[in-house]
Design an enzyme around this catalytic site. Sequence first.
Site, short mmCIF file in Angstrom:
data_model
loop_
_atom_site.label_atom_id
_atom_site.label_comp_id
_atom_site.label_asym_id
_atom_site.label_seq_id
_atom_site.Cartn_x
_atom_site.Cartn_y
_atom_site.Cartn_z
N GLY A 51 3.52 -9.85 17.04
CA GLY A 51 3.07 -10.72 15.96
C GLY A 51 3.37 -10.22 14.57
N GLU B 264 -15.75 9.27 -0.55
CA GLU B 264 -14.34 9.19 -0.95
C GLU B 264 -14.07 10.03 -2.21
OE1 GLU B 264 -12.33 7.97 1.10
OE2 GLU B 264 -13.87 7.05 2.37
#
Length: 644
Positions: A247, A455
């Site tokens: 796909g 983060e």
Amino acid sequence: MPNGVTGKRPRVPWNQTNSNWQGVTLPVYMAYCSIAAALRPWNRIERKFIATLVFKEDYYQPIYSQAAQVFAMEIWKSSDWETYIFEWSNSPFRDQSLAEKNGRGIFLSPPGYRLTDDERLFSDIVIEIEPRSPEHARAALRRAELPVDEKLVELLISEPWPRLHSAFQDRRGPLQALERLRRETARLKRIADQTATHSGPTLEDMHGLGPAVDWGHNLAKDLADYKNGLIGWNDVDAGVLLSGPPGIGKTLFASALANSCKVPIIYGSVSKWQEAGALDAHLKAMRASFKQARDKAPSILFIDEFDTLGKRTTSDRNAGYHNGVVAGALEQLDGFERREGVVVVAACNHPRLVDAALLRAGRLDRHLELMLPDGPSRRGILKFHTGIELSSADAELFEFATEGFSGAEIERLVRDARRAARRQADCFSAIHIIDQLPVLEKLPEDYLRVIAAHEAGHALVGFEVGHEVSGITISKWLVSGQRRVLGNVDSKLPQVRARTKTTYLDTIAIFLAGIAAEMEVFGTFADGASGSSEADLNRATDLATMVEGTNGMGRTLAVEVPDPEEFARMRLYNPELREQVHGLLESELARTRSIIQRQRPALDALVEILMVSPTMTGEEVVQVLQSNRRSVVSLAKAQLRTGT
């Protein structure tokens, strides 16, 4: 009929009344002409011999088998139920025994089959059969009492054997069969001409395919220069393997490539070739696709599911079949002159399953790996299918909700959105697209702050150990019912260098930095840093296992080369190694927490900015870190030098 004086039958039996010739169609008669010409020296009534007819191309077993049977019935006076026609295969012993018992037989050796020395010795004659010729077609037309028209001759020579076999049936007269074949050929030509109008997407419409699009633009320029006579075919990149998950857009890319190059595209598929039947039919279908591409050159031949072609290294019961198929593919791919003007684009999901010989120079010697599209690329795919430009707020939702989507999945989402608009009798708009996205939940502020601190810790420690930080991204949304990555930091070494133990330890420290930041700010860390194979703590543990247990950088110089999947088993069955890995992780976590403690102001500054703006560029990150960084002064005393 045989001649009573010489023992020979007529050389060219145009009109036969013998029952052997009942049901002999035009294509069977053309094949008979080839066989009769090859076996002319052996054409004696009741003469015993075993012949092997070798076909290099232009072979179709049902037609040639019937033609050989007609020849054998005339020579050996056999009945309809008797057969002396066989096909060499990987298990020919029964056929050989029958031929040896009767002292008679005609073996057909299909393209791709390699005769063994024993099989050649067994045969009284081994002769290569020439492809059908215009003279064979003219002879067939004369025998059917039809006008020898050169257009009909060309039709009989150019059409594949399976189509001729389907058109010429016993229940139809030859003239009726020719007319049906001519009409169907004209219809297929009209369809091909319509397909070659280059409607549809071009490379400019392809998003997220990076190097593949760049390669396609270069190919378009090379093909234009080739068509204008500026360069030779040797200067054209004529073979490429595309790989990527299902796909992702491999077929769409091939179509866009053909449109940009302004050449026709011929679609082939290994599974469709296999559907043709046995090995000879499979090879025939393969050769037909290559021939169609050569006839339309310059052209692009797209071969889907290329990894299902098989490998010659397999040793299962289908090995002979796969060997023949791969040999046939190599024969078609070999040499620029053999397929001049044909660019072969093969697509697969698993490139490691492709036989290595198919990827050598001059064949499919370039490999382009297609990756899942990133956020901007997914927006580009959406715009191509809808023409809609999302607002900044909707774009943020769309990018997060479609993380990991392929181009095909985005196209499906658009179909669902259009259907919803039709059911509601509304004009199709961005609202319908957003409504089809997976259900999103907005993260509470305290959860978002944990992600921001995590983060920010990665970025801070990466910067401190000398890595180049290129950006931070966190998400304010959660896909309901899914465990998704909610933040990301891109960092790497600024230049290529030798990987020492320090390099590995710094990388482990960066992996542990998110956990360390959470521990410093909140006193503990959440389970998002562990569990999956791609989680921070898992990656740090595997890297520590490699340092301590496999590449000689730990307490032993002994080196192992295990598969990364075996790291967990190594730790499970080696308590000493597990203890060493634990000690290394504990040491690096302490070092990482020390860095964050010293540079806590820089960490807090990053967190506050991320709470407002969830995306920061590398330049913005570095500016914040440098402006809030504390200088580190060594308090270690200099060692006094003493003399004697």
